[in-house]
Design a protein around this motif. Structure first.
Motif, mmCIF file in Angstrom:
data_model
loop_
_atom_site.group_PDB
_atom_site.id
_atom_site.type_symbol
_atom_site.label_atom_id
_atom_site.label_comp_id
_atom_site.label_asym_id
_atom_site.label_seq_id
_atom_site.Cartn_x
_atom_site.Cartn_y
_atom_site.Cartn_z
ATOM 1 N N ASN A 73 -106.640 -45.208 -69.054
ATOM 2 C CA ASN A 73 -105.831 -45.010 -70.256
ATOM 3 C C ASN A 73 -105.738 -43.551 -70.687
ATOM 4 O O ASN A 73 -105.232 -43.257 -71.759
ATOM 5 C CB ASN A 73 -106.403 -45.818 -71.427
ATOM 6 C CG ASN A 73 -106.309 -47.300 -71.176
ATOM 7 O OD1 ASN A 73 -105.411 -47.731 -70.462
ATOM 8 N ND2 ASN A 73 -107.223 -48.075 -71.724
ATOM 9 N N HIS A 74 -106.297 -42.651 -69.882
ATOM 10 C CA HIS A 74 -106.282 -41.235 -70.256
ATOM 11 C C HIS A 74 -105.854 -40.360 -69.089
ATOM 12 O O HIS A 74 -105.985 -40.752 -67.933
ATOM 13 C CB HIS A 74 -107.680 -40.783 -70.706
ATOM 14 C CG HIS A 74 -108.107 -41.375 -72.020
ATOM 15 N ND1 HIS A 74 -108.610 -42.646 -72.124
ATOM 16 C CD2 HIS A 74 -108.101 -40.861 -73.273
ATOM 17 C CE1 HIS A 74 -108.890 -42.893 -73.406
ATOM 18 N NE2 HIS A 74 -108.586 -41.823 -74.128
ATOM 19 N N LYS A 102 -104.506 -39.360 -74.353
ATOM 20 C CA LYS A 102 -104.325 -40.814 -74.215
ATOM 21 C C LYS A 102 -102.970 -41.093 -73.604
ATOM 22 O O LYS A 102 -101.973 -40.505 -73.994
ATOM 23 C CB LYS A 102 -104.359 -41.448 -75.605
ATOM 24 C CG LYS A 102 -105.651 -42.084 -75.944
ATOM 25 C CD LYS A 102 -105.424 -43.109 -77.051
ATOM 26 C CE LYS A 102 -106.747 -43.573 -77.583
ATOM 27 N NZ LYS A 102 -106.793 -43.557 -79.036
ATOM 28 N N GLU A 103 -102.951 -42.027 -72.666
ATOM 29 C CA GLU A 103 -101.694 -42.418 -72.010
ATOM 30 C C GLU A 103 -100.680 -42.923 -73.050
ATOM 31 O O GLU A 103 -99.494 -42.624 -72.949
ATOM 32 C CB GLU A 103 -102.010 -43.543 -71.006
ATOM 33 C CG GLU A 103 -100.822 -44.040 -70.244
ATOM 34 C CD GLU A 103 -100.528 -43.230 -68.992
ATOM 35 O OE1 GLU A 103 -101.366 -43.252 -68.103
ATOM 36 O OE2 GLU A 103 -99.464 -42.593 -68.925
ATOM 37 N N SER A 104 -101.167 -43.649 -74.072
ATOM 38 C CA SER A 104 -100.246 -44.296 -75.013
ATOM 39 C C SER A 104 -99.371 -43.300 -75.772
ATOM 40 O O SER A 104 -98.205 -43.554 -75.990
ATOM 41 C CB SER A 104 -101.014 -45.184 -75.980
ATOM 42 O OG SER A 104 -102.058 -44.445 -76.563
ATOM 43 N N ASP A 105 -99.966 -42.134 -76.193
ATOM 44 C CA ASP A 105 -99.098 -41.190 -76.903
ATOM 45 C C ASP A 105 -98.837 -39.931 -76.071
ATOM 46 O O ASP A 105 -98.581 -38.854 -76.600
ATOM 47 C CB ASP A 105 -99.637 -40.841 -78.293
ATOM 48 C CG ASP A 105 -101.149 -40.825 -78.356
ATOM 49 O OD1 ASP A 105 -101.709 -41.355 -79.310
ATOM 50 O OD2 ASP A 105 -101.761 -40.294 -77.410
#
Ligand code: ATP
Ligand code: MG
Length: 285
Positions: free
Chosen positions: A212-213, A256-259
């Motif tokens: 996730n990173h 972080k992958e999400s943002d």
């Protein structure tokens, strides 16, 4: 010393990712077509290769200490086990589908009709919640063909892309349950086995965090550093080192992958250049 008995699916949609997960955790064991059991070479664990339907029951009974199973199967069988971790793979949904030509008015369509499924308990619960009385026809596989052969007027089955439904002339009309692979454990593990499970969970955490990173390196003019590191918190804080060229620095951090994309855009707008993004293999905070 006791060994942790881990049940995974022998062959199917959970198998590859389950095996990969333990590999990434550095736990080595052999997998063979005809193998039903395998002992790890470097971790006190025995792997049992089973049908996914049998895993919740075996974990409840203590035949296996730990297992990987779809949430759909776990809830359907209602076995009493500890749900220790969501694993993020084998994501799918349990949906109701009807023949494509049906002009579907809503869930009341199913009132008095018959529905073929391998998940009678999950379906019954959904119908009860929606006040619909239907006849549930339990079949153990190839549920999609039921309407075509006149066995039922609708089906309730696992869907991921919807391709199977489509090729059988069906359309998805209601999602009744969302599922992913879970790690489950027996409720009364010995302290020694709990400690082994904790070691595995620690490793899974490191693998999941890493996935996730991303590790990011970039160059920036010194006067822009403050602005850029606002979106680069890193694990403790970013690393800043001077470049050979006067007035410029290299900034390293973990994102972080999400943002990720949003933050990269902010950095570029602030004057970052030469941005490198590198995958992380394991991450332990
Ligand atoms: P077994 O022979 O072990 O009983 P099975 O045929 O019952 O296998 P699979 O089709 O391999 O089961 O699916 C195992 C689990 O994987 C399902 O219970 C569900 O959680 C998940 N799953 C099923 N279909 C999909 C899909 N298309 N995409 C992602 N995950 C899925
Ligand atoms: Mg099965």
């Amino acid at each position: 010393m006791s060994k942790l008995k881990i049940a995974i699916q022998k062959s199917g949609r959970l198998s590859d990712d389950s095996i990969k997960l333990f590999k990434e955790c550095g736990i080595k064991f052999e997998v063979g077509k005809s193998k039903l059991k395998s002992t790890s070479r470097n971790f006190p664990a025995d792997f049992l290769f089973l049908r996914d339907d049998d895993i919740p029951g075996y974990v409840e009974d203590g035949v296996a200490d730990v297992g990987i199973v779809g949430e759909n199967v776990l809830v359907e069988y209602g076995k009493d086990v500890d749900n220790v971790k969501a694993l993020g793979f084998s994501k799918c949904r349990l949906s109701l589908a009807v023949p494509r030509e049906v002009d579907y008015p809503g869930v009341q369509y199913f009132e008095g009709k018959s529905i073929a499924t391998s998940y009678p308990n999950l379906l019954q619960k959904y119908l009860d919640e929606n006040g619909v009385k239907a006849h549930i026809h339990v079949i153990s596989g190839s549920v999609e063909i039921a309407p075509g052969i006149g066995l039922a007027e609708g089906v309730c089955d696992i869907v991921s892309t919807g391709g199977t439904l489509l090729s059988n002339g069906l359309k998805e009309v209601e999602t009744i349950f969302r599922s992913e692979a879970l790690m489950v454990a027996n409720k009364s593990l010995s302290a020694e086995k709990k400690a082994l499970l904790d070691r595995i969970l620690f490793r899974i955490d490191a693998v999941q965090k890493a996935q996730n990173h991303k590790y990011v390196l970039l160059n920036a003019p010194n006067e822009k550093i403050d602005e850029i590191i606002k979106v680069m918190p890193g694990m403790r804080s970013p690393t800043i080192t001077p470049l050979a060229q006067e007035g410029w620095s290299s900034i390293h951090s973990v994102l972080k992958e999400s943002d990720f994309w949003e933050n990269i855009e902010t950095m570029r707008a602030a004057g970052a250049e030469g941005i490198l993004v590198i995958p992380i293999e394991k991450m332990i905070s």
